[in-house]
Motif scaffolding. Structure first.
Motif, PDB file in Angstrom:
ATOM      1  N   ASN A  30      91.339-115.355 -86.581  1.00 24.47           N
ATOM      2  CA  ASN A  30      89.898-115.244 -86.889  1.00 24.47           C
ATOM      3  C   ASN A  30      89.224-114.103 -86.381  1.00 24.47           C
ATOM      4  O   ASN A  30      89.846-113.336 -85.680  1.00 24.47           O
ATOM      5  N   VAL A  31      87.986-113.871 -86.646  1.00 28.93           N
ATOM      6  CA  VAL A  31      87.388-112.804 -86.241  1.00 28.93           C
ATOM      7  C   VAL A  31      86.907-112.660 -84.739  1.00 28.93           C
ATOM      8  O   VAL A  31      87.070-111.889 -84.060  1.00 28.93           O
ATOM      9  N   TYR A  32      86.679-114.096 -84.115  1.00 32.90           N
ATOM     10  CA  TYR A  32      86.510-114.304 -82.793  1.00 32.90           C
ATOM     11  C   TYR A  32      87.725-113.869 -82.079  1.00 32.90           C
ATOM     12  O   TYR A  32      87.903-113.208 -80.943  1.00 32.90           O
ATOM     13  N   GLU A  33      88.953-114.258 -82.471  1.00 30.90           N
ATOM     14  CA  GLU A  33      90.451-113.935 -82.116  1.00 30.90           C
ATOM     15  C   GLU A  33      90.618-112.483 -82.046  1.00 30.90           C
ATOM     16  O   GLU A  33      91.150-112.002 -80.986  1.00 30.90           O
ATOM     17  N   TYR A  34      90.074-111.733 -82.929  1.00 34.18           N
ATOM     18  CA  TYR A  34      90.252-110.581 -82.921  1.00 34.18           C
ATOM     19  C   TYR A  34      89.594-109.669 -81.948  1.00 34.18           C
ATOM     20  O   TYR A  34      90.139-108.767 -81.255  1.00 34.18           O
ATOM     21  N   ILE A  35      88.298-110.348 -81.738  1.00 29.86           N
ATOM     22  CA  ILE A  35      87.505-109.687 -80.719  1.00 29.86           C
ATOM     23  C   ILE A  35      88.074-109.992 -79.362  1.00 29.86           C
ATOM     24  O   ILE A  35      88.232-108.965 -78.443  1.00 29.86           O
ATOM     25  N   TYR A  36      88.437-111.158 -79.169  1.00 30.33           N
ATOM     26  CA  TYR A  36      89.630-111.415 -77.873  1.00 30.33           C
ATOM     27  C   TYR A  36      90.561-110.718 -77.714  1.00 30.33           C
ATOM     28  O   TYR A  36      90.877-110.238 -76.614  1.00 30.33           O
ATOM     29  N   PHE A  37      91.300-110.454 -78.717  1.00 26.66           N
ATOM     30  CA  PHE A  37      92.567-109.395 -78.865  1.00 26.66           C
ATOM     31  C   PHE A  37      92.078-108.102 -78.123  1.00 26.66           C
ATOM     32  O   PHE A  37      92.760-107.254 -77.307  1.00 26.66           O
ATOM     33  N   LEU A  38      91.160-107.628 -78.679  1.00 27.65           N
ATOM     34  CA  LEU A  38      90.521-106.436 -78.224  1.00 27.65           C
ATOM     35  C   LEU A  38      90.460-106.502 -77.073  1.00 27.65           C
ATOM     36  O   LEU A  38      90.748-105.278 -76.154  1.00 27.65           O
ATOM     37  N   SER A  39      89.776-107.486 -76.348  1.00 21.62           N
ATOM     38  CA  SER A  39      89.709-107.390 -74.816  1.00 21.62           C
ATOM     39  C   SER A  39      90.953-107.620 -74.169  1.00 21.62           C
ATOM     40  O   SER A  39      90.946-106.640 -72.996  1.00 21.62           O
ATOM     41  N   LEU A  40      91.625-108.308 -74.546  1.00 22.27           N
ATOM     42  CA  LEU A  40      93.098-108.518 -74.003  1.00 22.27           C
ATOM     43  C   LEU A  40      93.851-107.136 -73.969  1.00 22.27           C
ATOM     44  O   LEU A  40      94.608-106.744 -72.920  1.00 22.27           O
ATOM     45  N   GLN A  79      81.040-117.940 -75.844  1.00 18.97           N
ATOM     46  CA  GLN A  79      80.543-117.644 -74.217  1.00 18.97           C
ATOM     47  C   GLN A  79      81.655-117.033 -73.614  1.00 18.97           C
ATOM     48  O   GLN A  79      81.762-116.171 -72.707  1.00 18.97           O
ATOM     49  N   ASP A  80      82.913-117.699 -73.758  1.00 22.79           N
ATOM     50  CA  ASP A  80      84.070-117.404 -72.887  1.00 22.79           C
ATOM     51  C   ASP A  80      84.546-115.932 -73.548  1.00 22.79           C
ATOM     52  O   ASP A  80      84.930-115.094 -72.434  1.00 22.79           O
ATOM     53  N   ILE A  81      84.354-115.740 -74.560  1.00 20.37           N
ATOM     54  CA  ILE A  81      85.075-114.504 -75.243  1.00 20.37           C
ATOM     55  C   ILE A  81      83.726-113.389 -74.757  1.00 20.37           C
ATOM     56  O   ILE A  81      84.244-112.255 -74.162  1.00 20.37           O
ATOM     57  N   LYS A  82      82.704-113.491 -74.567  1.00 20.59           N
ATOM     58  CA  LYS A  82      81.749-112.722 -74.001  1.00 20.59           C
ATOM     59  C   LYS A  82      81.970-112.396 -72.570  1.00 20.59           C
ATOM     60  O   LYS A  82      81.868-111.146 -72.133  1.00 20.59           O
ATOM     61  N   CYS A  92      80.860-105.321 -80.064  1.00 26.17           N
ATOM     62  CA  CYS A  92      81.642-106.533 -79.901  1.00 26.17           C
ATOM     63  C   CYS A  92      80.401-107.626 -79.699  1.00 26.17           C
ATOM     64  O   CYS A  92      80.435-108.700 -80.225  1.00 26.17           O
ATOM     65  N   LEU A  93      79.667-107.559 -78.806  1.00 24.86           N
ATOM     66  CA  LEU A  93      78.705-108.321 -78.579  1.00 24.86           C
ATOM     67  C   LEU A  93      77.641-108.765 -79.494  1.00 24.86           C
ATOM     68  O   LEU A  93      77.232-109.874 -80.009  1.00 24.86           O
ATOM     69  N   ASP A  94      77.406-107.710 -80.451  1.00 28.69           N
ATOM     70  CA  ASP A  94      76.675-107.566 -81.713  1.00 28.69           C
ATOM     71  C   ASP A  94      77.207-108.483 -82.788  1.00 28.69           C
ATOM     72  O   ASP A  94      76.619-109.198 -83.509  1.00 28.69           O
ATOM     73  N   TYR A  95      78.581-108.378 -82.844  1.00 30.93           N
ATOM     74  CA  TYR A  95      79.248-109.319 -83.867  1.00 30.93           C
ATOM     75  C   TYR A  95      79.247-110.670 -83.465  1.00 30.93           C
ATOM     76  O   TYR A  95      79.050-111.568 -84.254  1.00 30.93           O
ATOM     77  N   LEU A  96      79.406-110.849 -82.299  1.00 27.61           N
ATOM     78  CA  LEU A  96      79.270-112.333 -81.518  1.00 27.61           C
ATOM     79  C   LEU A  96      78.086-112.829 -81.900  1.00 27.61           C
ATOM     80  O   LEU A  96      78.024-114.152 -81.935  1.00 27.61           O
ATOM     81  N   ASP A  97      77.002-112.052 -81.674  1.00 30.13           N
ATOM     82  CA  ASP A  97      75.548-112.365 -82.022  1.00 30.13           C
ATOM     83  C   ASP A  97      75.282-113.063 -83.415  1.00 30.13           C
ATOM     84  O   ASP A  97      74.632-113.745 -83.727  1.00 30.13           O
ATOM     85  N   LEU A  98      75.807-112.009 -84.369  1.00 33.93           N
ATOM     86  CA  LEU A  98      75.984-112.019 -85.763  1.00 33.93           C
ATOM     87  C   LEU A  98      76.406-113.406 -86.244  1.00 33.93           C
ATOM     88  O   LEU A  98      75.975-114.256 -86.791  1.00 33.93           O
ATOM     89  N   PHE A 119      88.472 -98.582 -81.554  1.00 40.23           N
ATOM     90  CA  PHE A 119      88.072 -97.945 -82.684  1.00 40.23           C
ATOM     91  C   PHE A 119      88.309 -98.684 -84.092  1.00 40.23           C
ATOM     92  O   PHE A 119      87.722 -98.953 -85.165  1.00 40.23           O
ATOM     93  N   TYR A 120      89.567 -98.878 -84.077  1.00 42.73           N
ATOM     94  CA  TYR A 120      90.565 -99.317 -85.171  1.00 42.73           C
ATOM     95  C   TYR A 120      90.361-100.860 -85.394  1.00 42.73           C
ATOM     96  O   TYR A 120      90.116-101.308 -86.411  1.00 42.73           O
ATOM     97  N   LEU A 121      90.388-101.540 -84.158  1.00 43.44           N
ATOM     98  CA  LEU A 121      90.127-102.746 -84.306  1.00 43.44           C
ATOM     99  C   LEU A 121      88.702-103.181 -84.744  1.00 43.44           C
ATOM    100  O   LEU A 121      88.516-104.129 -85.386  1.00 43.44           O
ATOM    101  N   LEU A 122      87.933-102.497 -84.352  1.00 38.42           N
ATOM    102  CA  LEU A 122      86.472-102.456 -84.785  1.00 38.42           C
ATOM    103  C   LEU A 122      86.167-102.644 -86.183  1.00 38.42           C
ATOM    104  O   LEU A 122      85.387-103.102 -86.760  1.00 38.42           O
ATOM    105  N   ILE A 123      87.101-101.525 -86.970  1.00 35.27           N
ATOM    106  CA  ILE A 123      86.667-101.589 -88.294  1.00 35.27           C
ATOM    107  C   ILE A 123      87.184-102.874 -88.987  1.00 35.27           C
ATOM    108  O   ILE A 123      86.841-103.443 -89.795  1.00 35.27           O
ATOM    109  N   LEU A 124      88.192-103.408 -88.335  1.00 36.12           N
ATOM    110  CA  LEU A 124      88.825-104.810 -89.052  1.00 36.12           C
ATOM    111  C   LEU A 124      87.875-105.976 -88.688  1.00 36.12           C
ATOM    112  O   LEU A 124      87.556-106.733 -89.450  1.00 36.12           O
ATOM    113  N   ILE A 125      87.348-105.776 -87.546  1.00 35.10           N
ATOM    114  CA  ILE A 125      86.247-106.903 -86.988  1.00 35.10           C
ATOM    115  C   ILE A 125      85.086-106.614 -87.815  1.00 35.10           C
ATOM    116  O   ILE A 125      84.525-107.789 -88.059  1.00 35.10           O
ATOM    117  N   GLU A 126      84.624-105.538 -88.048  1.00 35.79           N
ATOM    118  CA  GLU A 126      83.550-105.432 -89.009  1.00 35.79           C
ATOM    119  C   GLU A 126      83.617-105.935 -90.382  1.00 35.79           C
ATOM    120  O   GLU A 126      82.731-106.674 -90.926  1.00 35.79           O
TER     121      GLU A 126
END
Length: 187
Positions: free
Chosen positions: A158-168, A8-11, A130-136, A55-62
């Motif tokens: 981890n994957v959550y931290e990658y998403i957080y990195f993208l936001s940062l 939730q904090d990442i969202k 990003c939201l879809d990955y967090l929901d998954l 774009f490139y971070l989302l490839i790694l996140i996927e």
């Protein structure tokens, strides 16, 4: 660790970052195209860079999310959650423009090939990805895959931290765009 709180904090962080980025698309042409005196990027170039980096971070996140979901069948998720603690201190410099040397790859540099409205639509889609990955990975599965992040020596995250990195990363450039805008006002 309350994994649901972390998600939730990442969202929340994503929403705040992406909403603020989106507001920059409403700026006047002078602000968007102002070349700062230090020779840095214009706001429009920064927005394109945010899209390219996402774009490139989302490839790694996927890839990470797929692997995490596969690992769910083999690893003990409850044990991972119990033993995990989020190290916010490790990430805090990522969101601060100029906090450390960051040499980005050439493929993340803006080329000026996209129109502003295209960049805006693509960034909006990236937010929803990003939201879809967090929901998954809503039950903590994102802890089950780690990938190396070389930026600022973060190491395996981890994957959550990658998403957080993208936001940062977006936050980092919000500061840069504000500096551009304040210089525009002075001129």
């Amino acid at each position: 660790m309350d994994i649901f709180r972390l998600i939730q904090d990442i969202k929340t962080h994503l929403k705040l970052s992406f909403d603020e980025v989106d507001r920059w698309f409403e700026k006047d042409k002078e602000t968007l195209n102002f070349q700062p005196s230090n020779g840095g990027w214009t706001v429009q170039q920064i927005l394109e860079h945010i899209y390219l980096t996402n774009f490139y971070l989302l490839i790694l996140i996927e890839k990470g999310s797929k692997k995490a979901m596969r690992n769910y069948l083999e690893l003990d998720l409850n044990s991972e959650i119990k033993n995990y603690s989020f190290d916010n201190k490790k990430f805090e410099k990522v969101g601060k423009h100029g906090a450390f040397e960051w040499i980005r790859p050439e493929h993340m540099e803006p080329k000026g090939e996209l129109r502003l409205n295209e960049i805006r639509n693509l960034i909006a889609r990236q937010y929803h990805q990003c939201l879809d990955y967090l929901d998954l990975m809503k039950n903590g599965e994102g802890l089950l895959c780690k990938t190396t992040m070389t930026v600022n020596g973060l190491g395996k995250i981890n994957v959550y931290e990658y998403i957080y990195f993208l936001s940062l990363h977006a936050q980092r450039h919000l500061t840069q765009m504000k500096k551009n805008e304040s210089e525009t006002i002075k001129n």
